[in-house]
Design a protein around this motif. Structure first.
Motif, PDB file in Angstrom:
ATOM      1  N   GLU A   1       0.846  -1.210   0.000  1.00 32.16           N
ATOM      2  CA  GLU A   1       0.000   0.000   0.000  1.00 32.16           C
ATOM      3  C   GLU A   1       0.882   1.262   0.000  1.00 32.16           C
ATOM      4  O   GLU A   1       1.910   1.296   0.660  1.00 32.16           O
ATOM      5  N   THR A   2       0.467   2.276  -0.768  1.00 31.82           N
ATOM      6  CA  THR A   2       1.196   3.552  -0.726  1.00 31.82           C
ATOM      7  C   THR A   2       0.445   4.510   0.206  1.00 31.82           C
ATOM      8  O   THR A   2      -0.759   4.728   0.034  1.00 31.82           O
ATOM      9  N   VAL A   3       1.188   5.044   1.182  1.00 32.03           N
ATOM     10  CA  VAL A   3       0.578   6.005   2.105  1.00 32.03           C
ATOM     11  C   VAL A   3       1.256   7.360   1.903  1.00 32.03           C
ATOM     12  O   VAL A   3       2.274   7.475   1.220  1.00 32.03           O
ATOM     13  N   ASP A   4       0.680   8.392   2.539  1.00 34.60           N
ATOM     14  CA  ASP A   4       1.251   9.738   2.359  1.00 34.60           C
ATOM     15  C   ASP A   4       2.469   9.945   3.246  1.00 34.60           C
ATOM     16  O   ASP A   4       3.469  10.476   2.806  1.00 34.60           O
ATOM     17  N   ILE A   5       2.340   9.567   4.512  1.00 34.69           N
ATOM     18  CA  ILE A   5       3.433   9.814   5.459  1.00 34.69           C
ATOM     19  C   ILE A   5       3.677   8.556   6.290  1.00 34.69           C
ATOM     20  O   ILE A   5       2.716   7.878   6.706  1.00 34.69           O
ATOM     21  N   LEU A   6       4.945   8.257   6.521  1.00 31.88           N
ATOM     22  CA  LEU A   6       5.290   7.190   7.457  1.00 31.88           C
ATOM     23  C   LEU A   6       6.219   7.763   8.517  1.00 31.88           C
ATOM     24  O   LEU A   6       7.302   8.266   8.202  1.00 31.88           O
TER      25      LEU A   6
ATOM     26  N   ALA B   1       5.970   2.667  14.389  1.00 30.58           N
ATOM     27  CA  ALA B   1       5.689   3.467  13.194  1.00 30.58           C
ATOM     28  C   ALA B   1       4.197   3.767  13.096  1.00 30.58           C
ATOM     29  O   ALA B   1       3.364   2.995  13.557  1.00 30.58           O
ATOM     30  N   VAL B   2       3.914   4.912  12.481  1.00 31.02           N
ATOM     31  CA  VAL B   2       2.529   5.290  12.191  1.00 31.02           C
ATOM     32  C   VAL B   2       2.453   5.626  10.711  1.00 31.02           C
ATOM     33  O   VAL B   2       3.228   6.455  10.217  1.00 31.02           O
ATOM     34  N   ALA B   3       1.560   4.960  10.008  1.00 31.82           N
ATOM     35  CA  ALA B   3       1.345   5.254   8.580  1.00 31.82           C
ATOM     36  C   ALA B   3       0.099   6.116   8.449  1.00 31.82           C
ATOM     37  O   ALA B   3      -0.921   5.848   9.095  1.00 31.82           O
ATOM     38  N   ILE B   4       0.202   7.157   7.627  1.00 31.79           N
ATOM     39  CA  ILE B   4      -0.903   8.110   7.477  1.00 31.79           C
ATOM     40  C   ILE B   4      -1.314   8.192   6.009  1.00 31.79           C
ATOM     41  O   ILE B   4      -0.475   8.434   5.137  1.00 31.79           O
ATOM     42  N   ALA B   5      -2.596   7.987   5.781  1.00 32.36           N
ATOM     43  CA  ALA B   5      -3.122   8.104   4.415  1.00 32.36           C
ATOM     44  C   ALA B   5      -4.231   9.152   4.441  1.00 32.36           C
ATOM     45  O   ALA B   5      -5.204   9.001   5.181  1.00 32.36           O
TER      46      ALA B   5
ATOM     47  N   ARG C   1       6.786  -1.305   7.799  1.00 30.05           N
ATOM     48  CA  ARG C   1       7.569  -1.077   6.567  1.00 30.05           C
ATOM     49  C   ARG C   1       7.312  -2.175   5.531  1.00 30.05           C
ATOM     50  O   ARG C   1       7.411  -1.929   4.342  1.00 30.05           O
ATOM     51  N   LYS C   2       6.986  -3.382   6.012  1.00 29.43           N
ATOM     52  CA  LYS C   2       6.752  -4.490   5.070  1.00 29.43           C
ATOM     53  C   LYS C   2       5.441  -4.311   4.303  1.00 29.43           C
ATOM     54  O   LYS C   2       5.256  -4.881   3.230  1.00 29.43           O
ATOM     55  N   THR C   3       4.513  -3.529   4.893  1.00 33.04           N
ATOM     56  CA  THR C   3       3.180  -3.460   4.290  1.00 33.04           C
ATOM     57  C   THR C   3       2.928  -2.177   3.511  1.00 33.04           C
ATOM     58  O   THR C   3       1.969  -2.093   2.758  1.00 33.04           O
ATOM     59  N   CYS C   4       3.757  -1.144   3.728  1.00 30.84           N
ATOM     60  CA  CYS C   4       3.468   0.092   2.998  1.00 30.84           C
ATOM     61  C   CYS C   4       4.708   0.868   2.610  1.00 30.84           C
ATOM     62  O   CYS C   4       5.762   0.746   3.228  1.00 30.84           O
ATOM     63  N   ARG C   5       4.512   1.651   1.575  1.00 31.59           N
ATOM     64  CA  ARG C   5       5.567   2.527   1.070  1.00 31.59           C
ATOM     65  C   ARG C   5       4.990   3.934   1.178  1.00 31.59           C
ATOM     66  O   ARG C   5       3.798   4.140   0.926  1.00 31.59           O
TER      67      ARG C   5
END
Ligand SMILES: [Zn+2]
Length: 475
Positions: free
Chosen positions: A2-7, A28-32, A46-50
């Motif tokens: 998945e591509t997110v905006d901010i990691l 980590a917090v991923a923000i979309a 990190r394994k699940t999103c860029r």
């Protein structure tokens, strides 16, 4: 993937999930978009999103943005002219009499600027003139939960003698209620949901039974919270007793107001039994220790409220009686004052203080479905705190983690290095990036000078305590 905006990666996460502080080391917090997409260990996330942008949070604490549960920015410009006196009003009144529209706008601006720099992302602003300040909140990017002050008492209140009832003016009440209705209609849910509106009867002695009835019906109709002061001064106690033959808590109970829809500030003239009655009704408490200590020398009974299982948020109340909008110092004062009152250093531990400005504060305000913790699906209101600053060093993680006590008892607020609301970074590298701070501070200075010049003659004529301190060389 998945591509997110901010990691945000490799930080010390305090998610505020569960019963404690929800610590995740190297997290980590991923923000979309405006929401949190994922929270967990950085190596897993990190394994699940860029991400389009990666923020390295090594040696930084990552927390939900802080929630200021009760404040009035309308008089924030009057910082430092009312304290150290038996009656806060004596010093403030000459300035109140010379407030301008610019001063109200400037009060909101200085409050927001100071608060954002110290990690606050949600403001619960209560006061007249919300239409003047909401455009600024929208622009600066903060989350705001606001209401008007609904009152039907004409401005004769300071001349009322003992044994006399405050006059009620129906037209004034209707006008104030209408102002609150107008902000509901034009602002509730605006700024992509960042602005929400409540109803704000000023206190039990400021509105008639009929007006309270209208407010209650509106709250039910629009499913809104009601935020008011309760048992906040001796006059309120005397007026309600004189008018209805009962105390304010009983008055609200009989009106059907005590429920989980209600948030009450202060409670300083309640008996402990009344405090427990309010807590057990499901109503929440806004706890503003600094302001009440400076203004009245009284600590609000949040200890009793919490022990009765009540929901509590922390508030800075008024810059003019606090004298700031900094939830870090508010947490410390809350903790120290409660330990002192209970003569128990184990009472109100640091983690509990931190919950009051995050998840528990969100619960008290009815905002916990969207903010207050770092959880997938919630809005991305997040702050980063530099743990390498002298005030937070050294950082210990094992076997004892000193993060939470140091955030509550050592931090000053300027350790916050990044702040985002709804996934949008509004503060970074020492700068609020949504506004021109310099321009704003110049405007604030001009507005303050104008009020000061207007009030000068009255201050000198009345010889306010603060004026005498200045002349005596003590200020
Ligand atoms: Zn207040």
């Amino acid at each position: 993937m998945e591509t997110v905006d901010i990691l945000i990666e490799d930080g010390d996460l305090l998610t505020m999930c569960g019963d404690g502080i929800g610590y995740i080391g190297k997290g980590a917090v991923a923000i979309a978009g405006n929401s949190i997409a994922a929270v967990g260990r950085a190596d897993e996330i990190r394994k699940t999103c860029r991400a389009k942008r990666v923020i390295d949070a090594t040696d930084m604490a990552v927390l939900p943005g802080f929630i200021d549960g009760h404040l009035h920015t309308v008089i924030a410009l009057l910082r430092g002219v009312g304290q150290d006196a038996r009656s806060w009003h004596v010093g403030m009144d000459p300035y109140f009499n010379h407030m301008t529209i610019e001063a109200v706008e400037a009060g909101a601006q200085i409050s927001a600027i100071e608060a954002i720099r110290a990690g606050t992302t949600t403001f619960c602003d209560i006061g007249p003139a919300m239409p003047l300040v909401l455009p600024f909140y929208e622009r600066v990017g903060i989350r705001a939960c606001v209401c008007s002050l609904i009152s039907q008492v004409p401005p004769v209140e300071s001349t009322i003698r003992d044994g006399e009832l405050l006059p009620f003016d129906e037209d004034i009440g209707r006008q104030r209620l209408q102002e609150n209705i107008e902000i509901i209609e034009s602002w509730n849910g605006k700024a992509k949901g960042r602005i929400s509106v409540m109803l704000g009867p000023q206190a039990a002695d400021y509105c008639s039974v009929e007006l309270f009835g209208e407010i209650y019906a509106l709250a039910e109709k629009h499913n809104l919270r009601v935020h008011m002061h309760l048992a906040q001064d001796e006059r309120e106690m005397r007026q309600v007793e004189l008018r209805y033959g009962k105390r304010p808590v009983q008055f609200l109970q009989d009106l059907g107001f005590l429920s989980d829809r209600l948030i009450v500030a202060h409670l300083i003239y309640c008996t402990d039994d009344e405090v427990r009655e309010v807590a057990e009704s499901g109503a929440a408490m806004a706890f503003c220790p600094s302001s009440l200590l400076i203004c009245d020398g009284i600590l609000p009974p949040a200890d009793v409220f919490l022990q009765a299982g009540g929901r509590v948020c922390l508030g800075t109340d008024e810059t003019s009686s606090n004298n700031g909008v900094n939830l870090f110092s508010e947490m410390k004062i809350a903790a120290l004052a409660m330990k002192m009152k209970r003569r128990d250093p184990a009472f109100f531990p640091a983690w509990q203080a931190l919950r009051l400005v995050t998840i528990d504060g969100a619960r008290a305000l009815g905002l916990d479905d969207i903010i207050g913790s770092l959880e997938a699906g919630k809005r991305a209101d997040i702050i980063l705190i530099d743990l390498q600053r002298p005030s937070l060093a050294p950082v210990l993680r094992d076997p004892v983690r000193n993060l939470v006590p140091n955030l509550v008892l050592s931090a000053r607020g300027d350790e916050v290095v990044l702040s985002m609301v709804d996934g949008r970074v509004i503060y970074e590298n020492g700068k609020i990036i949504t506004i021109d701070e310099k321009e704003s501070l110049e405007f604030i200075g001009r507005a303050a000078r104008e009020v000061n010049e207007g009030a000068a003659e009255e201050v000198m004529r009345r010889k306010t305590p603060q004026y005498r301190f200045t002349v005596d060389g003590k200020y």
